[in-house]
Enzyme design. Structure first.
Site, PDB file in Angstrom:
ATOM      1  N   ASP A 108      12.465  34.685  -6.085  1.00  0.00           N
ATOM      2  CA  ASP A 108      11.547  33.650  -6.536  1.00  0.00           C
ATOM      3  C   ASP A 108      12.373  32.413  -6.856  1.00  0.00           C
ATOM      4  O   ASP A 108      13.099  32.379  -7.858  1.00  0.00           O
ATOM      5  CB  ASP A 108      10.783  34.122  -7.781  1.00  0.00           C
ATOM      6  CG  ASP A 108       9.750  33.108  -8.248  1.00  0.00           C
ATOM      7  OD1 ASP A 108       9.763  31.959  -7.775  1.00  0.00           O
ATOM      8  OD2 ASP A 108       8.914  33.472  -9.107  1.00  0.00           O
ATOM      9  N   CYS A 162       6.799  18.697   3.681  1.00  0.00           N
ATOM     10  CA  CYS A 162       6.059  18.242   4.856  1.00  0.00           C
ATOM     11  C   CYS A 162       4.724  17.649   4.414  1.00  0.00           C
ATOM     12  O   CYS A 162       3.664  17.945   4.980  1.00  0.00           O
ATOM     13  CB  CYS A 162       5.858  19.372   5.867  1.00  0.00           C
ATOM     14  SG  CYS A 162       5.051  20.852   5.219  1.00  0.00           S
ATOM     15  N   LYS A 181      15.844  25.297   9.076  1.00  0.00           N
ATOM     16  CA  LYS A 181      16.930  24.544   8.444  1.00  0.00           C
ATOM     17  C   LYS A 181      18.132  25.444   8.175  1.00  0.00           C
ATOM     18  O   LYS A 181      19.287  24.994   8.250  1.00  0.00           O
ATOM     19  CB  LYS A 181      16.416  23.908   7.151  1.00  0.00           C
ATOM     20  CG  LYS A 181      15.252  22.952   7.378  1.00  0.00           C
ATOM     21  CD  LYS A 181      14.627  22.513   6.072  1.00  0.00           C
ATOM     22  CE  LYS A 181      13.366  21.713   6.319  1.00  0.00           C
ATOM     23  NZ  LYS A 181      12.300  22.526   6.972  1.00  0.00           N
TER      24      LYS A 181
END
Length: 444
Positions: free
Chosen positions: A312, A382, A267
């Protein structure tokens, strides 16, 4: 030789069983060291993935013909049996003699002549009944579906409650069907038609995707990453659905874009190409080695505006607050939408996934802080489980009144006025995928 391929597949099953090594890791790190020919390497990968993908059904058939309980069969011998049954039941082009004899030879090496005779007897029974195998049994429809398509029972029950039995049958069948291989065209260098012509020179055929621009579908397989076109950064292999988040953001040249949890970077690359080398592109990931890989990919693809940060993503980076025009938030998830590609995901336990929504919510909260007033964010996964998708977004919106869902605009008729959409393999021909589009109010 094909026997080498079966031996390699057996090593892969052993690594998965004993060390928990994902098949992908074995194929990438250990299989190349075995020195197989390309043909044997391809067969070994097919045997390894196919056996794991269909394990419950394979074990059911073994149980029907074996007088010994599966748990009492020597694990190495059971692996040989599983490989043999997979070939007999699922691979019509493999000769029965080859499937049986090679499995017997492997069993003899693992457990001696007695083990070889045991495997031979069972596989001969399976071979003789190939056209009339025992019907899968179970206490109810979800139980039978789970065994026949080798899916977690908890997942099948969830899908039946969400989609109904008929749709769930179709979903499970699609999960066990090889997916098409698709790629994103690097429009900074060439068009889809030009890429197809270049690939043809290397003996690879492909065609344009029917509804997604700058996407091609490969008609031939092989090692696509070994082509000159790949080395020159002319395309990246990526599923259709995972190409959609940047499209939903309508990224423009000169805009500032942040991609959290960016690795492996598909992406990110699309966003960078849509920027046309202008603006600022920041990609974050927790793992240093993934960040290095992303930097190397960015260089190969010619994204000079890309900056990679090891971070993070559950925490907000203070220097990026209110700075981004567009934010991509593709979060870690259960992966229950990509079972057709990651066979071993189907062995995850429901309780192992219970903590994911909290982590996903924390990442979404941090990512949203990067949006400037009037900016937009896409949240994607996903997976097709609502608790990782709609429910995470709904919980975020309840706590953040400055944000709201905005219509999801995608190529073709894939968008949704509700602002979010779940993609299914059996309906859309893509991975199982969820995407939501959020906007930050101008006044906030």
């Amino acid at each position: 030789m094909a026997s080498s391929a079966r031996s390699a597949a057996l090593e892969g099953l052993k690594a998965w069983r004993l060390r928990g090594t994902w098949p992908d890791q074995f194929v990438k790190k250990e299989l190349p060291a075995l020195g197989l020919s390309p043909k044997d390497k391809g067969l070994s990968v097919q045997l390894l993935y196919g056996t794991i993908q269909n394990l419950q059904r394979i074990d059911f058939y073994i149980g029907c013909y074996s007088s010994v309980k599966l748990r009492k069969i020597m694990p190495q011998v059971l692996d040989c049996l599983r490989l043999g049954v997979y070939q007999l039941v699922f691979l019509e082009k493999i000769p029965v003699s080859a499937a049986v004899n090679e499995s017997v030879n492997l069993a003899k090496k693992a457990g001696g002549a007695r083990a070889g005779g045991f495997v031979n007897a069972i596989l001969r029974k399976v071979a003789s009944q190939r056209e009339n195998l025992p019907e899968v049994t179970g206490e109810d429809a979800p139980s039978r579906m789970a065994v026949f398509y080798s899916h977690p029972l908890w997942f099948v029950r969830r899908m039946v409650s969400l989609l109904g039995e008929e749709e769930t049958w179709k979903l499970l069948e699609a999960d066990n069907t090889p997916p098409p291989v698709t790629a994103r065209v690097n429009r900074q260098h060439l068009t889809g038609e030009e890429l197809i012509a270049r690939l043809e020179q290397e003996g690879i055929t492909a065609h344009l995707h029917p509804w997604l621009p700058d996407c091609v579908v490969f008609d031939t397989g092989g090692d696509l990453t070994g082509t000159r076109c790949f080395a020159e950064g002319l395309f990246t292999i990526q599923d259709t659905a995972s190409q959609l988040p940047p499209w939903a953001l309508d990224i423009r040249p000169g805009e500032n874009v942040v991609d959290v949890c960016a690795a492996p970077g598909g992406k990110t690359l699309i966003a960078g190409q849509m920027q046309q080398g202008q603006g600022r592109l920041i990609a974050m990931d927790l793992h240093p080695f993934k960040c290095r890989q992303l930097e190397e990919t960015g260089k190969r693809m010619g994204l000079e505006q890309l900056s990679v940060r090891c971070w993070d993503s559950r925490k907000a980076a203070s220097d990026l607050l209110d700075q981004a025009d567009k934010v991509i938030c593709d979060v870690p998830c259960s992966g229950m939408g990509i079972l057709r590609k990651k066979a071993d995901i189907r062995f995850k336990k429901e309780e192992d996934l219970s903590g994911l929504p909290q982590i996903q919510g924390e990442i979404l909260q941090a990512a949203a802080s990067y949006c400037r007033p009037g900016g937009r964010l896409v949240y994607s996964t996903c997976t097709i489980l609502p608790e990782e998708n709609q429910q995470v977004v709904e919980a975020f919106l309840k706590q953040n009144k400055a944000f709201s869902l905005c219509p999801l605009v995608l190529p073709g008729d894939m968008g949704a006025e509700e602002g979010y959409r779940t993609f299914y393999p059996h309906k859309d021909g893509t991975d199982g995928f969820f995407i939501a589009c959020l906007c930050r109010n101008q006044e906030s």
